[in-house]
Design a protein around this motif. Structure first.
Motif, PDB file in Angstrom:
ATOM      1  N   SER C1012       4.119  -3.480 -16.245  1.00 54.22           N
ATOM      2  CA  SER C1012       5.322  -2.977 -15.515  1.00 54.22           C
ATOM      3  C   SER C1012       4.911  -2.118 -14.321  1.00 54.22           C
ATOM      4  N   LEU C1013       3.636  -1.557 -14.662  1.00 51.45           N
ATOM      5  CA  LEU C1013       2.791  -0.698 -13.562  1.00 51.45           C
ATOM      6  C   LEU C1013       2.536  -1.468 -12.401  1.00 51.45           C
ATOM      7  N   ARG C1014       2.461  -2.770 -12.622  1.00 50.87           N
ATOM      8  CA  ARG C1014       1.829  -3.685 -11.649  1.00 50.87           C
ATOM      9  C   ARG C1014       2.741  -4.000 -10.572  1.00 50.87           C
ATOM     10  N   LYS C1015       4.140  -3.671 -11.123  1.00 57.96           N
ATOM     11  CA  LYS C1015       5.222  -4.376 -10.238  1.00 57.96           C
ATOM     12  C   LYS C1015       5.418  -3.270  -9.124  1.00 57.96           C
ATOM     13  N   ILE C1016       4.576  -2.028  -8.883  1.00 55.25           N
ATOM     14  CA  ILE C1016       4.675  -1.538  -7.525  1.00 55.25           C
ATOM     15  C   ILE C1016       3.831  -2.036  -6.526  1.00 55.25           C
ATOM     16  N   TYR C1017       3.150  -2.952  -6.945  1.00 56.11           N
ATOM     17  CA  TYR C1017       2.128  -3.545  -5.824  1.00 56.11           C
ATOM     18  C   TYR C1017       3.278  -4.711  -5.350  1.00 56.11           C
ATOM     19  N   SER C1018       3.980  -4.464  -4.105  1.00 54.04           N
ATOM     20  CA  SER C1018       4.942  -5.582  -3.723  1.00 54.04           C
ATOM     21  C   SER C1018       4.182  -6.658  -2.953  1.00 54.04           C
ATOM     22  N   GLY C1019       2.992  -6.126  -2.489  1.00 53.13           N
ATOM     23  CA  GLY C1019       2.384  -7.219  -1.570  1.00 53.13           C
ATOM     24  C   GLY C1019       2.625  -7.147  -0.091  1.00 53.13           C
ATOM     25  N   ASN C1020       3.483  -5.954  -0.043  1.00 51.52           N
ATOM     26  CA  ASN C1020       4.212  -5.742   1.441  1.00 51.52           C
ATOM     27  C   ASN C1020       3.434  -4.607   2.046  1.00 51.52           C
ATOM     28  N   GLY C1021       2.817  -4.692   3.166  1.00 55.19           N
ATOM     29  CA  GLY C1021       2.110  -3.750   4.125  1.00 55.19           C
ATOM     30  C   GLY C1021       2.876  -2.361   4.187  1.00 55.19           C
ATOM     31  N   GLN C1022       3.866  -2.444   4.683  1.00 60.47           N
ATOM     32  CA  GLN C1022       4.703  -1.125   4.568  1.00 60.47           C
ATOM     33  C   GLN C1022       4.956  -0.563   3.485  1.00 60.47           C
ATOM     34  N   THR C1023       5.027  -1.375   2.280  1.00 61.94           N
ATOM     35  CA  THR C1023       5.225  -0.523   1.198  1.00 61.94           C
ATOM     36  C   THR C1023       3.923   0.299   0.762  1.00 61.94           C
ATOM     37  N   TYR C1024       3.013  -0.589   1.310  1.00 60.94           N
ATOM     38  CA  TYR C1024       1.605   0.097   0.754  1.00 60.94           C
ATOM     39  C   TYR C1024       1.352   1.376   1.651  1.00 60.94           C
ATOM     40  N   VAL C1025       1.790   1.351   2.802  1.00 63.11           N
ATOM     41  CA  VAL C1025       1.727   2.422   3.782  1.00 63.11           C
ATOM     42  C   VAL C1025       2.459   3.592   3.189  1.00 63.11           C
ATOM     43  N   PHE C1026       3.668   3.055   2.841  1.00 60.89           N
ATOM     44  CA  PHE C1026       4.654   4.361   2.173  1.00 60.89           C
ATOM     45  C   PHE C1026       4.046   4.953   1.066  1.00 60.89           C
ATOM     46  N   HIS C1027       3.348   4.177   0.101  1.00 59.74           N
ATOM     47  CA  HIS C1027       2.580   4.504  -0.919  1.00 59.74           C
ATOM     48  C   HIS C1027       1.588   5.577  -0.651  1.00 59.74           C
ATOM     49  N   ILE C1028       0.961   5.244   0.459  1.00 61.36           N
ATOM     50  CA  ILE C1028      -0.182   6.261   0.693  1.00 61.36           C
ATOM     51  C   ILE C1028       0.380   7.680   1.261  1.00 61.36           C
ATOM     52  N   ILE C1029       1.207   7.441   1.989  1.00 60.06           N
ATOM     53  CA  ILE C1029       2.106   8.585   2.455  1.00 60.06           C
ATOM     54  C   ILE C1029       2.377   9.632   1.225  1.00 60.06           C
ATOM     55  N   LEU C1030       3.280   9.014   0.472  1.00 59.13           N
ATOM     56  CA  LEU C1030       3.894   9.638  -0.724  1.00 59.13           C
ATOM     57  C   LEU C1030       2.747  10.229  -1.787  1.00 59.13           C
ATOM     58  N   PHE C1031       1.663   9.390  -1.772  1.00 54.63           N
ATOM     59  CA  PHE C1031       0.593   9.970  -2.526  1.00 54.63           C
ATOM     60  C   PHE C1031       0.247  11.273  -1.956  1.00 54.63           C
ATOM     61  N   VAL C1032      -0.190  11.139  -0.563  1.00 52.04           N
ATOM     62  CA  VAL C1032      -0.591  12.249   0.071  1.00 52.04           C
ATOM     63  C   VAL C1032       0.357  13.609  -0.310  1.00 52.04           C
ATOM     64  N   ILE C1033       1.554  13.260  -0.113  1.00 48.81           N
ATOM     65  CA  ILE C1033       2.607  14.486  -0.232  1.00 48.81           C
ATOM     66  C   ILE C1033       2.584  14.779  -2.009  1.00 48.81           C
ATOM     67  N   ILE C1034       2.675  13.943  -2.579  1.00 51.40           N
ATOM     68  CA  ILE C1034       2.598  14.129  -4.172  1.00 51.40           C
ATOM     69  C   ILE C1034       1.470  14.953  -4.446  1.00 51.40           C
ATOM     70  N   VAL C1035       0.230  14.664  -4.100  1.00 56.47           N
ATOM     71  CA  VAL C1035      -0.872  15.175  -4.511  1.00 56.47           C
ATOM     72  C   VAL C1035      -0.965  16.786  -3.910  1.00 56.47           C
ATOM     73  N   TYR C1036      -0.558  16.665  -2.681  1.00 62.82           N
ATOM     74  CA  TYR C1036      -0.599  17.931  -1.998  1.00 62.82           C
ATOM     75  C   TYR C1036       0.474  19.018  -2.677  1.00 62.82           C
ATOM     76  N   LEU C1037       1.622  18.722  -3.133  1.00 61.11           N
ATOM     77  CA  LEU C1037       2.527  19.398  -3.841  1.00 61.11           C
ATOM     78  C   LEU C1037       1.960  19.842  -5.090  1.00 61.11           C
ATOM     79  N   PHE C1038       1.333  19.098  -6.042  1.00 62.10           N
ATOM     80  CA  PHE C1038       0.784  19.349  -7.170  1.00 62.10           C
ATOM     81  C   PHE C1038      -0.219  20.375  -7.076  1.00 62.10           C
ATOM     82  N   SER C1039      -1.386  20.021  -5.828  1.00 61.58           N
ATOM     83  CA  SER C1039      -2.205  21.091  -5.713  1.00 61.58           C
ATOM     84  C   SER C1039      -1.835  22.434  -5.425  1.00 61.58           C
TER      85      SER C1039
END
Lengths: 181, 226, 1043, 302
Positions: C1012-1039
């Motif tokens: 089920s984790l694998r489902k986040i990989y949609s194979g879509n470029g935009q989604t991946y970009v969105f993941h990256i941005i989200l990742f940065v934000i989340i990690v920042y907030l956590f830190s």
């Protein structure tokens, strides 16, 4: 199917050739049918007339007429009525169409008939295997031309000195020796 | 040897498929031919066993006579007369008679009534599987001369043609008391050293076999059942 | 000394120069490129060499002759030299691997490739942030370029997504750089560090941006969909550069900028890394595409290394060495593995059975898998060892748990894959490409892995004490694998004998017993191997690996050596087990349980290190405050080997399906390693008067229930070897129970049992193994009547069974007698009753195996079966002889055993009188007398029967009384199938498969989670970009302490 | 005592036990017959059957293990006899009990069982195997309450030596384990039902169903050996229970009376109850007898 046995017979008569219809009792009828029609008649009885229970198959050896009389007894389990279909077949090379496809147990009766009377039922399962006699090599023992006494004397070492008496005469002589006098 | 002549005319007709030779493949790929009669069964003839020296034999015969172990094998209608022997009314135990379930452990074989050919085969097999010394009691007229089945196409007339019989009990049917009497007379026979059926069987083996094979047309068992 | 600037010069210069070479001289282009790469390698190598020789200071090279910020500063220190060397070697070898591909594409390919490698070098060397940014960009463009060269739609899409993601990441990096410059006024990392401007909030944001962008370059989970597509679609050669080269460079870059950041950032690294490690491996579970699988593994490993960088503040030991050990292993193994996928050419892992046709390729694959999991003798073993020890001593057990869990999950899919390769039948035609330029790089890396492993052992404390001689012997055996089996068998036996000769005289006490079981047992169980015709490829090295591993357990002075030996043994036994006919799933579950257990032991060793501060085995008895947990972990870990209830499900299949002469090795001998472990654990706990009373109590119950369930299950088996296997579970339950009693008699029982179990289980497995060998079936109902065909085997098995069942007069009874006394003395009545119940149930299977195999009706097809091979009989009868001797003279074994135990358990010893009678507090027993009495009586009764019954008529198999009938077939007359049906009806519920169901449930759910984790990989470029941005934000907030 | 003298005493003991076993068997059968209103066998019948069996003129053999089966069986019986002290305090009739305690005896029971099982197994008769599989299956749970009872005794007397346990019960009937540890005695007596294998636990031989189970193929001399063993074993198992629970025996008369009643107890139960199926009997021993055994231990341990 709320028919009486008479109605059943009437309806059968319109389809099959029935002879010698004899009502033995209210719930037992003997009917003689032609050899060719027998199987289709049995099938009809089972499927349409609710005679679903096969009671037995037996044979009478009419050596004088040169025929075997096969009797198929069917039973209607709901109305408790039996019909016996008789069917005459030639004694020479006796053979009859097998009915084992209608009721499985018929095959067993047919095996017995083959062994005891030599009536063949082509296609019946295991019909030529020995049934209750192991290693019988003479003519089938229940045929009337088979002389069982002679066979026994030839085969089983009769003990000399054995006397056979007519029971009636013997008992009469023993109990009422003076009756005739 | 006559017993070797296993082939009567009907050999092919009465072939027992279980005794056919067959070929199997061994785990390492060899073909092995199996001849069931040779490979599964010991067929050697029975031996005559000499009795021990006189005094000892007398003691042993007494012991044998006083503990008769009966094989529970009902062959004909007379078998219904045997169970009452163990009931309070007749109580054969008090005479040293006991029932055993296997031929190996029994010394007395009661042929209880008529023997059809089919049953004869089993009776012979069971008799041969009993150990020497062994005794046979023929129960009822049928075993003597065929009784009421004297002219039947399928029932033997004289038991003593097929196995040595020590005692006959006449009657149709004999009552349990008669059987008890038979035991007593058998005991007497044993004690006198005359009940030597097993050795007789071994001595006249060929004769017995010939008789047996005469009536058993589909002889599909070893010539001697060890 | 060639200055490192030449690396750049060579790379760039060649790249330009190649452009001028006409297209038709493509070979010249190629040769020049190789020369360039080789030169770059040489430069790094020479620098490294100079640092190794004498501890020189790092060299700074300032371009344009000025100091920063006016010029770019490069640094060539020991670390840089090492890393660039690695990158260049990967680059060079990848180029070799890719040669035909590059040539086919043309000149541009060489150019881009050179630029990529050069850029990676610079990323490592540069000390300038902006410069770093520039080369990050160059790297990503060059990577994308290389991918796009291989023009098909999939790579195109992957390359585009890659470019998209890396540009975004570079953008983040650039913003961070700009901020830094505006606050710090410099881009020179060393200057910035010196300023110490971390406290500033704005700066910390800037540094965060730098850090997070490099982390993103390393494809952290879950913002890494773009990276995975790259691994899956790119040419394996490129993947190896990305995984080995790019990731290495990026890791170093991350390491380089970390001094700029705050302590908090280190925590970010740890958590990001650990989550990546765990998440990525989880998702690998359901993966069936070889390259994508390796991608997950790569990302996972890199995640681990990220977290290790983050652990720097918590680790006393030089973190560079730990990192290096793991990095080298990962780089070489992963690059090699990627190349291997290129060689095999089929990306469906279930089709990898084809690799079997080339044993050397299989060997390579095995090497890489074991290296990746961190088995000895590979460097990562030492790296992980030190890491866990350090984390433990700083008290970070959660991290240890996550690391070990992640490693275990990684092992699941890698070993499944390896299992497919070794065992799975495949219909696909072999399409393995073994041209030398493909295989050579792979082989080189495999060899390097072993070499570096050897070197790495000296980087770590206590590593130098490992005895490498036996390992060299194994290596020689591998090299001699082309010889016929019997020669190798002789060599192995000789080697093992020598090893035994070396080890055994040095041992004393309990270790002597186990040294004897392991090594003498090893020699005995190797003897049946002489029956093997042909070469038996791969058998002897792995068998030796197992025995050597066990030898090391005996030899071990330090926990490191012990663990080294333990893992070696596990690896060897895995290969032994998987050789069996249908062993694939069983070998996998064996490996997973073993690894799981090993990791628990590992963790416990960590706790011991934290408590005692050294690596010595004696440290196990000073656990600090965590003794209860540590001993529990140790016990559970060792119980995976002894297959106690709950951890036993691997055993029946593994033992039953193994080859006939392997079963005794793994059953009679290998299980004892677990027993040794338990003994070590209990001894470390402090003998009879320890403070941990709960654990032995629980283990006692567990042992009793294990014995019951194991024996009961054995009685219901149809498969002869499975029956013996379940019986092993039961017997090991006795041993566990006996040891858990923690009394003198208990241990005497347990160790005596270990010895006798070794002897009779070896006899039984060899005997039944020989039967299986002859009859080619395991099913008992298909056997029967073997007593006539294999009388000697029958006698041996009969004696083995009598010993097993504990019937006097054989030595097995000693165990039962001791049990009674020990249980009553200890007061464990009810557990004890269960043990006795189990012991009586053992009769069920004892009779069953004797009857169904040897007695009853002989089957037609077995009429020509011959007696077992002599090589099977020799060891059986040797063991039988020893059983007989000790049965007649039990004091010869139990008296010395008692005196060995006396120092540990002075209370409640047995007293032996001169006549050989043993007295416990309550009972007495004289083995010799029992033996004599029974022997003489038996002979007399036999004589009596013989006099009475001299000449019985020998009859054949169907001469039985059969109610006047005659039997028809042996099959229908052999009463062997479902023999204890009534018993099964009454008590069969106890053996219902609850435990297997439980583990299946776990594995299903873990796999489903990965899926089920694998489902986040949609194979879509935009989604991946969105993941990256989200990742940065989340990690920042956590830190910053949350949302 | 010299070893020769010892052997002679042992042989004397064996002779007495064997003959008492034969007589006891006959008496018990006679009693059972009287219950059924029969006269029953003559009291000397067993002495007649043995020579009859031993003097069978012909015999067969299915193989070595088949031949050795009865040897194992009789060794099992005689072995238990040899390790069993018969008369309390008598140096002449304590046999070889110095070689081992009650544990040896408990485990030596299996010697004969296993050997017999293997012999019958080689006989190749499926009924033998069915009988054996039932016998072994039943025996697994039969032994559990007995084990518990013996452990309870060991706690009570602090010894596993039969001699000492028997000696500790001397000096009056109230010193018997029967009264000092009634729970253990009850558990053991129930488990004894399974050891002697009378109804309801006689499915092993089940004469009406699988001829007679394991010895189906045994005859003549073999059977004689087995019967000899039966006579010895029945007494000696009863002696075991006597020693453990009923105060041992101070002299032969006491031994004879006590073993008679102990054995009679199982026969009595057997006359009253019908036969269990195997899954019923297996479970039965894990119910009341097991609970009694556990209580016996708790009772002693606390």
């Amino acid at each position: 199917m709320n028919t009486t046995i008479e109605e059943t017979l009437t309806s059968l008569e319109s389809r099959f050739e029935l002879k010698d219809i004899k009502q033995q009792r209210g719930d037992l009828v003997f009917v003689t049918v032609k050899k060719e029609q027998l199987i289709s008649l049995l099938t009809h009885m089972r499927d349409n007339e609710n005679f679903t229970h096969f009671v037995m198959l037996s044979v009478v050896d009419w050596i004088e007429d040169g025929v075997f009389q096969l009797s198929y007894i069917l039973n209607n389990p709901e109305k408790h009525v039996d019909i016996v279909f008789r069917c005459m077949i030639e004694r020479e090379n006796a053979s009859m169409e097998s009915a084992h496809h209608l009721w499985k147990q018929v095959a067993t009766y047919q095996r017995e008939l083959y062994e005891m009377y030599g009536i063949d039922f082509p296609g019946s399962p295991r019909v030529h295997e020995s049934f209750i006699l192991e290693g019988w090599d003479d003519i089938p023992p229940m045929r009337r031309e088979f002389d069982t006494k002679k066979y026994s004397e030839d085969t089983y070492f009769p003990r000399p000195g054995r006397e056979s008496k007519d029971p009636k005469e013997h008992m009469k002589n023993k109990l009422y020796p003076d009756a005739d006098k | 040897m006559e017993s070797q002549n296993n082939n009567n005319n009907n050999q092919e007709k009465f072939r027992d498929p279980n005794l056919d030779k067959r070929t199997v493949i061994s785990p390492d790929g060899q073909q092995i031919e199996v001849d069931p009669l040779q490979d599964y069964f010991e067929q050697a003839r029975p031996q005559v066993h000499k009795p021990a020296s006189k005094v000892i034999e007398k003691f042993l015969n007494w012991a044998r006579a006083e503990s008769l172990w009966v094989l529970g094998f009902g062959t004909g209608c007379g078998s219904i007369e045997i169970p009452p022997l163990t009931t309070p009314r007749f109580d054969a135990y008090r005479f040293g008679v006991a029932m055993r379930p296997t031929p190996r452990q029994s010394s007395v074989f009661i042929i209880s009534g008529y023997l059809s050919v089919k049953t004869l085969k089993r009776a012979i097999r069971s008799y041969e599987q009993m150990q020497n010394p062994k005794y046979v009691i023929g129960l009822g007229s049928c075993t003597i001369n065929g009784g009421m089945y004297w002219d039947s196409y399928n029932t033997i007339n004289r038991l003593d043609y097929y196995m040595p019989v020590d005692n006959y009990v006449a009657g149709c049917m004999p009552r349990p008391e008669a059987i008890l009497a038979a035991f007593e007379s058998l005991k007497k026979r044993i004690k006198e050293g005359r009940a030597d059926g097993a050795n007789k069987y071994a001595e006249h083996f060929d004769w017995y076999k010939a008789n047996q094979k005469k009536v058993i047309k589909d002889w599909n068992m070893p010539d001697y059942n060890w | 000394m060639v200055t490192p600037i030449f690396i750049i010069a060579t790379g760039l210069g060649l790249a330009f120069a190649l452009g001028f070479i006409p297209k038709k001289h493509i070979n010249l282009t190629g040769i020049l490129s190789f020369l360039g790469l080789a030169f770059m390698t040489f430069i790094s190598g020479q620098w490294l060499f100079s640092y190794l020789g004498n501890n020189e200071l790092s060299q700074f090279i300032f371009t344009a002759g000025a100091r920063p910020p006016f010029a770019i500063a490069l640094k060539m220190g020991q670390a840089e030299a090492m890393i660039t060397l690695l990158i260049n070697v990967v680059g060079l070898l990848s180029a070799v691997f890719l040669y035909d591909k590059l040539k086919q594409i043309g000149r541009n390919a060489f150019i881009i490739y050179l630029v990529l490698i050069m850029a990676l070098n610079v990323i490592v060397m540069t000390r300038d942030l902006f410069n770093l940014f520039v080369f990050l960009e160059i790297t990503s463009i060059a990577t994308a370029g290389l991918m796009l060269l291989d023009s098909n739609l999939k790579t195109l899409s992957a390359g585009f997504k890659y470019l998209l993601a890396t540009s975004l990441i570079a953008g983040v990096f650039l913003i961070g750089t700009i901020f830094i410059y505006s606050f710090g006024g410099s881009l020179f990392i060393d200057d910035l560090t010196a300023i110490g401007m971390a406290p500033l909030k704005a700066v910390s944001v800037a540094v965060f941006l730098l850090m997070i962008s490099i982390i993103l370059e390393l494809k952290p989970f879950p913002a890494n969909g773009w990276g995975l597509d790259v691994y899956q679609t790119a040419n394996p050669g490129i993947s190896s550069v990305i995984s080995g080269g790019t990731a290495t460079a990026m890791l170093f870059a991350l390491y380089k900028i970390m001094p700029l950041s705050t302590m908090q950032s280190y925590d970010i690294l740890i958590w990001v890394g650990l989550i990546t490690f765990l998440g990525s491996n989880l998702m690998g579970l359901k993966q069936s595409d070889a390259r994508r699988l390796l991608g997950y593994s790569s990302i996972g490993q890199i995640g681990l290394m990220i977290s290790i960088i983050g652990m720097k503040p918590y680790i006393q030991f030089d973190i560079q060495i730990i990192l290096l050990a793991i990095l080298i292993t990962h780089l070489m193994a992963k690059a090699g593995f990627f190349w291997l996928t290129g060689i095999v050419g089929n990306t469906d892992i279930s089709k990898w059975g084809m690799i079997r046709k080339h044993p050397e390729m299989l060997f390579l694959m095995g090497t890489f898998v074991f290296a990746l999991i961190g088995f000895p003798p590979f460097p990562s073993f030492f790296g992980k060892w030190q890491l866990i020890m350090e984390l433990s001593s700083s008290g970070h057990f959660l991290w240890i748990g996550l690391i070990l869990l992640g490693s275990l999950i990684e092992a699941v899919y890698l070993f499944r894959w390896l299992g497919y390769a070794i065992k799975k039948e495949t219909a696909t035609q072999s399409s393995i490409d073994i041209r030398p330029h493909k295989t050579l790089p792979t082989i080189i890396f495999a060899v390097f892995l072993y070499g570096v492993g050897y070197l790495a052992s000296f980087w770590f404390p206590m590593g130098g004490s490992i005895n490498w001689l036996p390992l060299a012997f194994i290596a020689i055996l591998f090299a001699l694998d082309f010889l016929p089996a019997w020669i190798k068998n002789i060599i192995s036996i000789a080697g093992l004998s020598y090893y035994a000769y070396q080890i055994i005289p040095e041992q004393e006490g309990l270790y002597l017993i186990f040294a004897f079981i392991f090594l003498i047992g090893g020699i005995l169980t190797l003897i049946p191997g002489f029956t093997n015709k042909g070469k038996r490829i791969g058998f002897y090295p792995v068998a030796m690996m197992m025995f050597v591993g066990m030898g090391m357990l005996i030899e071990a002075q330090s926990m490191l050596e012990f663990f080294f030996g333990w893992e070696l043994m596990t690896a060897g036994s895995y290969f032994l087990i998987i050789r069996g006919h249908r062993s694939m799933p069983h070998a996998l579950s064996y490996m997973l349980f073993s690894l799981g257990g090993a990791y628990l032991i590992f963790a416990a060793f960590g706790i011991a290190f934290a408590g005692s501060g050294n690596f010595l085995m004696s440290g196990l008895s000073t656990m600090g405050g965590l003794g209860g947990i540590a001993y529990t972990l140790l016990a559970i870990g060792f119980m995976t080997k002894t297959a106690s209830l709950g951890l036993h499900i691997w055993l029946p299949g593994a033992h039953a399906e193994a080859e006939s002469d392997v079963s005794p090795m793994v059953s009679a001998i290998l299980l004892k390693a677990g027993v040794l472990g338990l003994i070590i654990t209990f001894m470390a706990m402090g003998g009879p008067n320890n403070e941990y009373t709960t654990l032995p109590y629980v283990l006692g119950w567990l042992g009793a229930i294990t014995a019951l369930v194991g024996n009961l299950a054995a009685a219901f088996q149809e498969d002869a070897k499975r029956l013996l296997a379940y019986s092993s579970i039961g017997q090991l339950g006795y041993i566990l129970f006996a040891l858990a009693m923690m009394t003198h008699l208990g241990w005497l029982t347990g160790i005596g049992y270990s010895l006798s179990h070794f002897a009779y289980k070896a006899i039984l497995f060899m005997g039944i193994g020989a039967v299986v060998l002859r009859l080619k079936t395991h099913n008992m109902f298909e056997m029967g009547g073997m007593i006539k065909k294999m009388p000697f085997t029958f006698i041996a098995v009969l004696m083995g069974i009598i010993t097993l069942a504990g019937i006097p007069p054989l030595i097995g009874f000693a165990g039962k007698w001791l049990f009674y006394n020990a249980i009553i003395e200890k007061g464990w009545y009810f557990q004890g009753t269960i043990i006795f119940f189990a012991g009586i149930i053992a009769f069920l299977y004892c009779f069953r195996i004797l009857y169904a195999v040897f007695l009853g009706q002989l089957k037609d097809e077995h009429r020509n079966v011959k007696e077992a091979p002599i090589w099977y009989l020799i060891p059986q009868y040797l063991l039988l002889l020893s059983i007989m001797i000790f049965s007649a003279k039990p004091e010869w074994i139990f008296q010395p055993l008692g005196s060995m135990l006396a120092p540990i358990f002075p209370q409640g010893q047995l007293v032996w009188n001169e006549g050989g009678t043993a007295f416990s507090d309550i009972g007495y027993w004289n083995g010799s007398w029992v033996m004599y009495i029974i022997g003489i009586m038996f002979v007399m009764i036999f004589a009596w029967l013989f006099i009475q019954n001299r000449k019985p008529k020998k009859v054949k198999q169907f001469n039985i009384v059969y109610a006047g009938e005659k039997p028809e077939r042996p099959e229908t007359t052999h009463m062997a199938y479902n023999m204890y049906s009534g018993y099964n009806k009454a008590l069969g519920f106890i053996t219902a498969n609850g435990i297997t169901t439980f583990w299946n449930w776990i594995s299903e759910h873990v796999t489903a989670m990965g899926d089920s984790l694998r489902k986040i990989y949609s194979g879509n470029g935009q989604t991946y970009v969105f993941h990256i941005i989200l990742f940065v934000i989340i990690v920042y907030l956590f830190s910053n302490g949350g949302f | 005592m010299s070893i020769i003298a010892k052997l002679l005493w042992v042989l004397l003991g064996l002779f007495i036990i064997l003959n008492w076993g034969l007589l006891m068997g006959a008496l018990i059968r006679k009693i059972v017959a009287r219950v059924g209103k029969r006269v029953g066998i003559r009291w000397y019948q067993p002495w007649l059957s043995l020579p009859m069996l031993y003097s069978t003129r012909s015999s067969i053999s299915h193989g070595v293990m088949y031949y050795l089966g009865p040897v194992f069986r009789l060794s099992g019986g005689v072995g238990i006899f040899l390790f069993m002290p018969l008369i309390v305090g008598s140096p002449y009739f304590d046999n070889f009990s110095f070689a081992g305690d009650v544990v040896v005896i408990l485990y030596f029971q299996f010697f004969g069982m296993l050997g017999m099982a293997l012999g019958a197994g080689e006989g190749g008769h499926p009924y033998s195997t069915i009988g054996i599989s039932r016998g072994l299956a039943q025996f697994t749970t039969v032994e559990v309450p007995l084990t518990l009872a013996v452990i309870s005794l060991a706690i009570q007397y602090d010894t596993l030596s039969i001699k000492e346990i028997a000696a500790a019960q001397q000096g009056g009937i109230t010193n018997w384990t029967l009264f000092t540890n009634p729970l253990a005695t009850a558990a053991a007596l129930l488990s004894m039902l399974g050891i002697f294998r009378h109804a309801p636990f006689n499915l092993v031989q089940a004469p009406n169903e699988i001829p007679i189970g394991p010895p189906t193929e045994y005859h003549g001399t073999y059977l004689g050996v087995l019967r000899t063993n039966g006579a010895i074993l029945h007494v000696i198992e009863a002696v075991l229970f006597m020693n453990l629970f009923f105060g041992g025996a101070g002299n032969w008369i006491e031994l004879i009376i006590k073993t008679f009643f102990i054995y009679f107890f199982t026969v009595f139960i057997g006359v009253v109850f019908p036969r269990f199926r195997i899954e019923q009997s297996v479970v039965w021993f894990l119910k009341v007898p097991l609970v009694l055994g556990i209580l016996a231990i708790l009772f002693m341990a606390i």
